[in-house]
Design a protein around this motif. Structure first.
Motif, short mmCIF file in Angstrom:
data_model
loop_
_atom_site.label_atom_id
_atom_site.label_comp_id
_atom_site.label_asym_id
_atom_site.label_seq_id
_atom_site.Cartn_x
_atom_site.Cartn_y
_atom_site.Cartn_z
N ALA A 123 -35.66 -2.37 -5.38
CA ALA A 123 -35.05 -1.03 -5.32
C ALA A 123 -33.57 -1.08 -5.71
CB ALA A 123 -35.22 -0.46 -3.91
N GLY A 124 -33.10 -2.28 -6.10
CA GLY A 124 -31.70 -2.38 -6.52
C GLY A 124 -30.72 -2.57 -5.38
N GLU A 153 -46.17 -0.11 11.62
CA GLU A 153 -45.27 -0.87 10.73
C GLU A 153 -45.18 -0.25 9.35
OE1 GLU A 153 -46.39 -5.00 11.03
OE2 GLU A 153 -45.02 -5.24 12.75
N ALA A 154 -46.14 0.62 9.01
CA ALA A 154 -46.13 1.25 7.68
C ALA A 154 -45.20 2.46 7.62
CB ALA A 154 -47.55 1.66 7.30
N VAL A 155 -44.63 2.87 8.76
CA VAL A 155 -43.73 4.02 8.76
C VAL A 155 -42.49 3.68 7.92
CG1 VAL A 155 -42.16 5.38 10.23
CG2 VAL A 155 -44.51 4.94 10.98
N GLU A 156 -42.12 4.62 7.04
CA GLU A 156 -40.97 4.37 6.16
C GLU A 156 -39.65 4.60 6.89
OE1 GLU A 156 -41.36 7.06 2.92
OE2 GLU A 156 -42.92 5.87 1.93
N ASP A 157 -38.64 3.86 6.46
CA ASP A 157 -37.28 4.14 6.93
C ASP A 157 -36.80 5.38 6.16
OD1 ASP A 157 -34.49 4.33 7.13
OD2 ASP A 157 -34.28 2.19 7.48
N PRO A 158 -36.42 6.47 6.86
CA PRO A 158 -36.04 7.68 6.14
C PRO A 158 -34.80 7.51 5.25
CG PRO A 158 -35.56 7.89 8.48
CD PRO A 158 -36.36 6.63 8.31
N GLU A 159 -33.96 6.55 5.58
CA GLU A 159 -32.77 6.34 4.74
C GLU A 159 -33.01 5.29 3.66
OE1 GLU A 159 -29.43 5.57 7.35
OE2 GLU A 159 -28.98 7.71 7.41
N LEU A 160 -34.07 4.52 3.80
CA LEU A 160 -34.42 3.48 2.83
C LEU A 160 -35.91 3.55 2.57
CD1 LEU A 160 -32.68 0.28 4.32
CD2 LEU A 160 -32.13 1.33 2.13
N PRO A 161 -36.37 4.62 1.91
CA PRO A 161 -37.81 4.83 1.81
C PRO A 161 -38.55 3.73 1.03
CG PRO A 161 -36.58 6.44 0.49
CD PRO A 161 -35.58 5.67 1.28
N GLN A 162 -37.78 2.83 0.41
CA GLN A 162 -38.41 1.72 -0.31
C GLN A 162 -39.03 0.70 0.65
OE1 GLN A 162 -35.16 2.51 -0.47
NE2 GLN A 162 -34.67 3.18 -2.54
N VAL A 163 -38.55 0.71 1.88
CA VAL A 163 -39.07 -0.27 2.84
C VAL A 163 -39.62 0.42 4.08
CG1 VAL A 163 -37.60 -2.22 2.15
CG2 VAL A 163 -36.76 -0.59 3.85
N THR A 164 -40.51 -0.29 4.77
CA THR A 164 -41.08 0.25 6.01
C THR A 164 -40.32 -0.34 7.20
OG1 THR A 164 -42.60 -1.59 6.31
CG2 THR A 164 -43.36 0.25 4.91
N ALA A 198 -20.64 -9.43 -13.79
CA ALA A 198 -21.37 -9.97 -14.96
C ALA A 198 -22.01 -8.82 -15.74
CB ALA A 198 -22.43 -10.97 -14.51
N CYS A 199 -22.83 -8.00 -15.08
CA CYS A 199 -23.51 -6.93 -15.81
C CYS A 199 -22.80 -5.59 -15.63
CB CYS A 199 -24.98 -6.83 -15.41
SG CYS A 199 -25.29 -6.18 -13.76
N LYS A 200 -21.73 -5.58 -14.83
CA LYS A 200 -20.87 -4.40 -14.63
C LYS A 200 -21.55 -3.25 -13.87
CE LYS A 200 -17.92 -6.41 -17.48
NZ LYS A 200 -16.98 -7.35 -16.84
N GLU A 201 -22.74 -3.52 -13.32
CA GLU A 201 -23.43 -2.44 -12.62
C GLU A 201 -23.00 -2.37 -11.15
OE1 GLU A 201 -25.62 -0.11 -13.55
OE2 GLU A 201 -25.58 -0.71 -15.66
N PRO A 202 -22.85 -1.17 -10.62
CA PRO A 202 -22.62 -1.05 -9.18
C PRO A 202 -23.95 -1.19 -8.43
CG PRO A 202 -22.67 1.13 -10.18
CD PRO A 202 -22.91 0.14 -11.30
N PHE A 203 -23.89 -1.65 -7.22
CA PHE A 203 -25.12 -1.71 -6.40
C PHE A 203 -24.75 -1.66 -4.92
CE2 PHE A 203 -23.81 -6.13 -6.95
CZ PHE A 203 -24.06 -6.72 -5.71
N GLU A 204 -25.76 -1.39 -4.10
CA GLU A 204 -25.54 -1.41 -2.66
C GLU A 204 -26.06 -2.71 -2.09
OE1 GLU A 204 -27.43 2.45 -1.50
OE2 GLU A 204 -25.53 2.66 -0.43
N GLY A 205 -25.37 -3.25 -1.12
CA GLY A 205 -25.82 -4.48 -0.47
C GLY A 205 -25.87 -4.28 1.02
N PHE A 206 -26.85 -4.92 1.66
CA PHE A 206 -26.96 -4.86 3.12
C PHE A 206 -25.77 -5.55 3.75
CE2 PHE A 206 -30.95 -2.99 4.03
CZ PHE A 206 -31.02 -2.90 5.40
#
Lengths: 161, 249
Positions: A100-101, A14-25, A150-158
């Protein structure tokens, strides 16, 4: 090596990282369906998030390496049923995505698509729900680009799929 | 039954793979970055669906053929995709109307297939239904935007629809392969969801101010008979695998 505690094997996988989302396992994402150890073989069932998820190849290799590091032989199956749902992302996984934003998926897998896509993704930076999806498709199969008004920042969403 | 079931699986895999290959040809040619991402992502989901179908066909066949063998080492005349998906990309209107007609069909198909008594197909359908519904939203929004857009975009969308409509009846055809899997509740008779398909596409045409054409219907594809240009499409798709047999990367 026999008598390896199952919990330890499961933790390593379960500790293996997602290579495209290294912030999560892969444990955080909920794609580890089952783990069993018998006679020196660790048998793992994984469920891809999307049928064409290009990260699966690397994930399978990395899970194999994690198992070999424990002195076991890997046997890894890809299981499609039931289909992965964003509901399977753990509370810890959702927290890590936010840090991770990346906005975690909204709604639940049982809702219809139009309802799910009408729900705003709260901005991972300022928390506002005054956000918009800029496009339905993004840099990975599981995410889409958004912007916060509101804060004008771009972000990625699932994607809520 | 096993032979017919393999043929059935290959057909569905061919439909997804050929459309995927067509879409991928747009990458680096689309008008904006968002659409680059869109065509690439849709293409990728279709490859994922094709891989699962081919892997299952190979396993059912028991011949040891892998998904790569089935995608890259079959001759063009062995492909049994509907002619709709092999229609040339043309302009963006042609590509999106093609996608819309296909996705309207595939969304209903996969939704119905979630009830299949075959666990593998039902599982694939669970994910593919969601993916396809998402693709359909995208294609539908483009058909409306172009149809109800400028004079030129409307004209292009109508020209695309006039051409492609003649390939839609064939999406609902059945032969012994479909009949065999439907009889075992593994597959679904596509004529069951034809009324829903017609209602769905007609509603979008109305919103897009497009006329539903009356067109002579063409048959083929599922019998291995394809249109000019198909050989080159398959040849290009298979060229890397055939130039480097057994390569891994």
């Amino acid at each position: 090596m026999t008598g390896m505690p199952l919990a330890r094997v499961r933790r390593a996988i379960e500790a293996v990282e997602d290579p495209e989302l290294p912030q999560v396992t892969i444990g955080d994402l909920g794609i580890v369906r089952s783990v069993a150890v018998e006679g020196g073989v660790a048998r793992v069932a994984l469920t891809p998030t999307f049928t064409g998820c290009p990260a699966m190849g690397v994930i399978i290799e990395d899970v194999g390496t994690a198992i070999e590091t424990l002195g076991l032989r890997p046997a890894i199956d890809t299981v499609l049923a039931p289909a992965w749902s964003p509901d399977w992302i753990t509370a810890d996984g959702r927290r890590k995505l936010l840090e991770a934003g990346i906005a975690p998926p909204v709604g639940s897998g049982g809702q219809d698509l139009d309802t799910l896509l009408s729900l705003p993704s709260p901005c991972p930076r300022c928390g506002s729900i005054r956000t918009r999806r800029l496009s339905e498709f993004g840099a990975t199969a599981c995410k889409a680009p958004h912007v916060c008004d509101a804060c004008k920042e771009p972000f990625e969403g699932f994607k809520p799929l | 039954m096993s032979d017919l079931f393999v043929r059935y699986l290959l057909r569905q895999g061919d439909r997804a793979l050929v459309l995927s290959q067509q879409l991928s040809a747009w990458v680096t040619h689309v008008h904006d970055l968002e659409e680059e991402m869109a065509v690439a992502n849709i293409s990728l989901d279709l490859i994922g669906q094709a891989r699962t179908l081919y892997a299952y066909a190979g396993e059912t066949e028991g011949s040891g053929r892998t998904e790569d063998d089935l995608a890259y080492w079959r001759p063009a005349e062995d492909f049994q995709n509907p002619l709709l998906v092999e229609q040339p990309n043309g302009d963006f209107a042609m590509t999106m109307v093609r996608q819309f007609l296909h996705d309207s069909w595939a969304a209903l198909y996969w939704q119905a297939m979630t009830e299949s008594v075959d666990d593998t197909l039902a599982a694939l359908a669970g994910k593919a239904a969601k993916e396809t519904a998402y693709h359909l939203r995208h294609a539908k929004s483009w058909v409306i935007r172009m149809g109800d857009g400028t004079e030129e975009s409307h004209q292009r969308a109508q020209t695309a629809l006039d051409h492609l409509w003649g390939y839609t009846d064939a999406l609902f055809d059945s032969d012994d392969a479909e009949i065999a899997v439907v009889a075992k509740n593994i597959g679904i008779d596509p004529t069951n969801f034809r009324p829903a398909w017609l209602t769905g596409v007609a509603a979008v045409f109305a919103e897009a101010t497009l006329h539903q054409p009356v067109a002579a219907q063409r048959r083929g594809g599922r019998d291995g008979l394809h249109q000019p240009g198909f050989d080159q499409l398959i040849e290009e798709m298979q060229s890397v695998a055939r130039a480097h047999p057994g390569a891994q990367w």
